[in-house]
Design a protein around this motif. Structure first.
Motif, PDB file in Angstrom:
ATOM      1  N   LEU A  18       0.824  -1.219   0.000  1.00 48.36           N
ATOM      2  CA  LEU A  18       0.000   0.000   0.000  1.00 48.36           C
ATOM      3  C   LEU A  18       0.855   1.265   0.000  1.00 48.36           C
ATOM      4  CD1 LEU A  18      -2.762  -1.002   2.621  1.00 48.36           C
ATOM      5  CD2 LEU A  18      -2.845  -1.231   0.135  1.00 48.36           C
ATOM      6  N   SER A  19       1.882   1.281  -0.853  1.00 51.70           N
ATOM      7  CA  SER A  19       2.849   2.388  -0.832  1.00 51.70           C
ATOM      8  C   SER A  19       2.497   3.531  -1.776  1.00 51.70           C
ATOM      9  CB  SER A  19       4.245   1.858  -1.189  1.00 51.70           C
ATOM     10  OG  SER A  19       4.295   1.416  -2.548  1.00 51.70           O
ATOM     11  N   CYS A  20       1.259   3.593  -2.287  1.00 50.25           N
ATOM     12  CA  CYS A  20       0.936   4.636  -3.272  1.00 50.25           C
ATOM     13  C   CYS A  20       1.165   6.031  -2.724  1.00 50.25           C
ATOM     14  CB  CYS A  20      -0.495   4.478  -3.767  1.00 50.25           C
ATOM     15  SG  CYS A  20      -1.769   4.736  -2.505  1.00 50.25           S
ATOM     16  N   CYS A  21       0.915   6.238  -1.436  1.00 52.81           N
ATOM     17  CA  CYS A  21       1.127   7.560  -0.831  1.00 52.81           C
ATOM     18  C   CYS A  21       2.598   7.952  -0.903  1.00 52.81           C
ATOM     19  CB  CYS A  21       0.641   7.546   0.614  1.00 52.81           C
ATOM     20  SG  CYS A  21       0.959   9.071   1.511  1.00 52.81           S
ATOM     21  N   VAL A  22       3.483   7.053  -0.464  1.00 61.93           N
ATOM     22  CA  VAL A  22       4.927   7.326  -0.507  1.00 61.93           C
ATOM     23  C   VAL A  22       5.415   7.430  -1.951  1.00 61.93           C
ATOM     24  CG1 VAL A  22       7.213   6.445   0.113  1.00 61.93           C
ATOM     25  CG2 VAL A  22       5.312   6.249   1.734  1.00 61.93           C
ATOM     26  N   ASN A  23       4.910   6.549  -2.829  1.00 60.54           N
ATOM     27  CA  ASN A  23       5.304   6.606  -4.239  1.00 60.54           C
ATOM     28  C   ASN A  23       5.030   7.985  -4.834  1.00 60.54           C
ATOM     29  OD1 ASN A  23       5.841   3.910  -3.919  1.00 60.54           O
ATOM     30  ND2 ASN A  23       4.253   3.179  -5.310  1.00 60.54           N
ATOM     31  N   THR A  24       3.854   8.514  -4.531  1.00 63.37           N
ATOM     32  CA  THR A  24       3.457   9.818  -5.063  1.00 63.37           C
ATOM     33  C   THR A  24       4.357  10.924  -4.529  1.00 63.37           C
ATOM     34  OG1 THR A  24       1.166   9.092  -5.294  1.00 63.37           O
ATOM     35  CG2 THR A  24       1.548  11.450  -5.166  1.00 63.37           C
ATOM     36  N   LEU A  25       4.667  10.874  -3.238  1.00 65.99           N
ATOM     37  CA  LEU A  25       5.546  11.897  -2.666  1.00 65.99           C
ATOM     38  C   LEU A  25       6.956  11.788  -3.239  1.00 65.99           C
ATOM     39  CD1 LEU A  25       4.355  11.808   1.049  1.00 65.99           C
ATOM     40  CD2 LEU A  25       3.901  13.586  -0.647  1.00 65.99           C
ATOM     41  N   LEU A  26       7.418  10.568  -3.492  1.00 72.97           N
ATOM     42  CA  LEU A  26       8.740  10.406  -4.112  1.00 72.97           C
ATOM     43  C   LEU A  26       8.774  11.062  -5.498  1.00 72.97           C
ATOM     44  CD1 LEU A  26       9.726   6.767  -3.093  1.00 72.97           C
ATOM     45  CD2 LEU A  26      10.883   8.883  -2.423  1.00 72.97           C
ATOM     46  N   GLN A  27       7.669  10.986  -6.226  1.00 75.33           N
ATOM     47  CA  GLN A  27       7.626  11.654  -7.536  1.00 75.33           C
ATOM     48  C   GLN A  27       7.752  13.167  -7.374  1.00 75.33           C
ATOM     49  OE1 GLN A  27       7.969  10.176 -10.250  1.00 75.33           O
ATOM     50  NE2 GLN A  27       7.121   8.112 -10.086  1.00 75.33           N
ATOM     51  N   THR A  28       7.128  13.729  -6.346  1.00 73.07           N
ATOM     52  CA  THR A  28       7.248  15.182  -6.135  1.00 73.07           C
ATOM     53  C   THR A  28       8.652  15.550  -5.671  1.00 73.07           C
ATOM     54  OG1 THR A  28       6.537  15.223  -3.805  1.00 73.07           O
ATOM     55  CG2 THR A  28       4.813  15.231  -5.475  1.00 73.07           C
ATOM     56  N   PHE A  29       9.263  14.701  -4.819  1.00 73.80           N
ATOM     57  CA  PHE A  29      10.635  14.978  -4.383  1.00 73.80           C
ATOM     58  C   PHE A  29      11.601  14.897  -5.572  1.00 73.80           C
ATOM     59  CE2 PHE A  29       9.391  13.399   0.051  1.00 73.80           C
ATOM     60  CZ  PHE A  29       9.328  14.683   0.570  1.00 73.80           C
ATOM     61  N   SER A  30      11.382  13.928  -6.453  1.00 71.33           N
ATOM     62  CA  SER A  30      12.239  13.792  -7.623  1.00 71.33           C
ATOM     63  C   SER A  30      12.127  15.007  -8.534  1.00 71.33           C
ATOM     64  CB  SER A  30      11.868  12.511  -8.387  1.00 71.33           C
ATOM     65  OG  SER A  30      12.675  12.340  -9.530  1.00 71.33           O
ATOM     66  N   HIS A  43      12.750   0.821  -4.631  1.00 73.84           N
ATOM     67  CA  HIS A  43      12.580   1.725  -3.483  1.00 73.84           C
ATOM     68  C   HIS A  43      12.158   0.989  -2.221  1.00 73.84           C
ATOM     69  CE1 HIS A  43       8.481   1.055  -4.617  1.00 73.84           C
ATOM     70  NE2 HIS A  43       7.972   2.033  -3.894  1.00 73.84           N
ATOM     71  N   ARG A  44      12.295  -0.348  -2.219  1.00 73.46           N
ATOM     72  CA  ARG A  44      11.871  -1.132  -1.064  1.00 73.46           C
ATOM     73  C   ARG A  44      12.657  -0.762   0.190  1.00 73.46           C
ATOM     74  NH1 ARG A  44      10.702  -7.388  -1.870  1.00 73.46           N
ATOM     75  NH2 ARG A  44       9.108  -6.377  -3.163  1.00 73.46           N
ATOM     76  N   ASP A  45      13.962  -0.480   0.035  1.00 74.59           N
ATOM     77  CA  ASP A  45      14.773  -0.107   1.204  1.00 74.59           C
ATOM     78  C   ASP A  45      14.250   1.184   1.834  1.00 74.59           C
ATOM     79  OD1 ASP A  45      16.359  -2.310   0.851  1.00 74.59           O
ATOM     80  OD2 ASP A  45      18.031  -1.226  -0.087  1.00 74.59           O
ATOM     81  N   PHE A  46      13.808   2.116   0.994  1.00 73.47           N
ATOM     82  CA  PHE A  46      13.264   3.366   1.520  1.00 73.47           C
ATOM     83  C   PHE A  46      11.964   3.110   2.280  1.00 73.47           C
ATOM     84  CE2 PHE A  46      10.719   7.314   0.936  1.00 73.47           C
ATOM     85  CZ  PHE A  46      11.532   8.176   1.666  1.00 73.47           C
ATOM     86  N   LEU A  47      11.108   2.238   1.733  1.00 72.28           N
ATOM     87  CA  LEU A  47       9.851   1.916   2.402  1.00 72.28           C
ATOM     88  C   LEU A  47      10.104   1.259   3.761  1.00 72.28           C
ATOM     89  CD1 LEU A  47       7.788   0.482  -0.606  1.00 72.28           C
ATOM     90  CD2 LEU A  47       7.611   2.762   0.413  1.00 72.28           C
ATOM     91  N   HIS A  48      11.054   0.334   3.816  1.00 77.16           N
ATOM     92  CA  HIS A  48      11.366  -0.323   5.087  1.00 77.16           C
ATOM     93  C   HIS A  48      12.018   0.653   6.064  1.00 77.16           C
ATOM     94  CE1 HIS A  48      10.152  -4.467   4.332  1.00 77.16           C
ATOM     95  NE2 HIS A  48      10.564  -4.299   3.080  1.00 77.16           N
ATOM     96  N   CYS A  49      12.766   1.601   5.531  1.00 78.25           N
ATOM     97  CA  CYS A  49      13.365   2.646   6.367  1.00 78.25           C
ATOM     98  C   CYS A  49      12.259   3.475   7.018  1.00 78.25           C
ATOM     99  CB  CYS A  49      14.275   3.517   5.511  1.00 78.25           C
ATOM    100  SG  CYS A  49      14.915   4.985   6.347  1.00 78.25           S
ATOM    101  N   LEU A  50      11.253   3.874   6.229  1.00 73.65           N
ATOM    102  CA  LEU A  50      10.136   4.633   6.789  1.00 73.65           C
ATOM    103  C   LEU A  50       9.381   3.795   7.827  1.00 73.65           C
ATOM    104  CD1 LEU A  50       8.600   6.465   3.681  1.00 73.65           C
ATOM    105  CD2 LEU A  50      10.206   7.361   5.374  1.00 73.65           C
ATOM    106  N   LEU A  61       4.342   0.235   6.913  1.00 78.40           N
ATOM    107  CA  LEU A  61       3.900  -0.429   5.693  1.00 78.40           C
ATOM    108  C   LEU A  61       2.517  -1.018   5.906  1.00 78.40           C
ATOM    109  CD1 LEU A  61       7.203  -2.350   4.796  1.00 78.40           C
ATOM    110  CD2 LEU A  61       6.274  -0.367   3.591  1.00 78.40           C
ATOM    111  N   SER A  62       1.816  -1.241   4.797  1.00 75.35           N
ATOM    112  CA  SER A  62       0.504  -1.907   4.802  1.00 75.35           C
ATOM    113  C   SER A  62      -0.590  -1.116   5.522  1.00 75.35           C
ATOM    114  CB  SER A  62       0.609  -3.316   5.420  1.00 75.35           C
ATOM    115  OG  SER A  62       1.553  -4.094   4.706  1.00 75.35           O
TER     116      SER A  62
END
Length: 322
Positions: A13-25, A69-76, A83-84
């Motif tokens: 369920l990482s769509c929220c983080v995925n979207t923010l990563l796009q804005t950070f990029s 980006h799995r390492d970043f998700l686990h870091c968060l 997660l989830s």
């Protein structure tokens, strides 16, 4: 070399983080500052700025495959952004910025990163009897705008944010000059304008113990000028001139407060074309498509807006490498 925009797989369920990563990029100023940072040897894998730097570098790589980006998700996850679980994009955005501030060993660089988004504000309280004014300085990293259950415009929402309020009756405030509670006028003014202005459209509202999403329309422009907002928005010592901003990213929420999905529209810095990122799927879009996220007729609604202050440097192409 210019690389294409890269998608990110939906993992737990990482769509929220995925979207923010796009804005950070898309925020090349942040990328430039992170690439300057030489992390101390032995820094662990649960350091948020270190993992963010790695994933942003990966996102500038081969665009034909989703970025790892799995390492970043686990870091968060280790830093209490689990997660989830479904998350609020603005809350996660602020958490990531605050964790970067706390965990970077280069504190000067950490402050520079925070200053990209920092909105310095002056809260004032004026006694209506003696005109004594009390002020308090603080800052925001995103501008939270209340929206009405009707048609809204971004300009109207901003004007409402900076309008003063009359505090009377049981809401009267203590005046140190009158030495008692007096009717007062309260408001907020800007002291500095940030390079990157993040606007949070407050679409989730608690009503009788239940959270409800407001799908009402909120129009927003590709460019706007703070000088056209109410004069009450500025403190007497505003430290920066030039308040014209251009939209470069839109975080979109689809669905309801209990079951939703985040996606993003990102504007290419070179050719200014819009792209749509839905996890691993990325395609070209248009401004007309972005405008459909105003809301009103659908639940595919803009939730966060990222604006960049116009400067003479805007045409400079950053260098980003691992």
């Amino acid at each position: 070399m210019r690389f294409g925009m890269r998608g990110l797989r939906n993992d737990h369920l990482s769509c929220c983080v995925n979207t923010l990563l796009q804005t950070f990029s898309a925020t090349w100023e942040l990328a430039d500052l992170l690439v300057k940072w030489e992390a101390a040897a032995g820094m662990d894998s649960f350091n948020v700025p270190l993992q963010l730097k790695k994933v942003l570098v990966a996102m500038r790589g081969d665009s034909s495959h989703p970025a790892p980006h799995r390492d970043f998700l686990h870091c968060l996850d280790r830093n209490c952004i689990r997660l989830s679980f479904q998350h609020d994009a603005d809350e996660v955005f602020l958490s990531i910025l605050n964790l970067m501030q706390q965990q970077m060993d280069d504190k000067v660089l950490a402050v520079e990163i925070q200053n990209l988004y920092k909105i310095s504000v002056e809260t004032y309280l004026q006694c209506l009897e003696c005109n004594c004014v009390q002020t308090h300085n603080s800052y925001l990293l995103s501008l939270p705008l209340h929206i009405k259950e009707d048609h809204n415009s971004l300009e109207d929402c901003m004007t409402s944010f900076f309008e003063h309020q009359e505090l009377t009756g049981i809401n009267r405030c203590f005046c140190p000059h009158c030495e008692t509670k007096m009717p007062s006028r309260q408001g907020v003014r800007l002291s500095t304008l940030p390079r990157i202005l993040c606007i949070h459209l407050k679409r989730f509202r608690n009503i009788q113990g239940f959270t409800r999403k407001l799908d009402c329309g909120v129009t927003f422009p590709e460019t706007f000028d703070f000088s056209e907002i109410s004069k009450e928005a500025f403190s007497a010592d505003l430290k920066q001139s030039g308040g014209r901003y251009t939209l470069y990213a839109v975080v979109v929420h689809s669905g309801s407060s209990m079951c939703g999905h985040y996606t993003a529209y990102i504007r290419d810095r070179v050719n200014e074309h819009w792209h749509y990122a839905d996890d691993s799927h990325v395609r070209q879009a248009s401004w007309e498509e972005v405008q459909k996220t105003y809301g009103g007729d659908c639940r595919h609604t803009a939730y966060m807006l990222m604006y960049r202050r116009n400067t003479k440097e805007q045409g400079r192409q950053p260098e980003f490498s691992g």
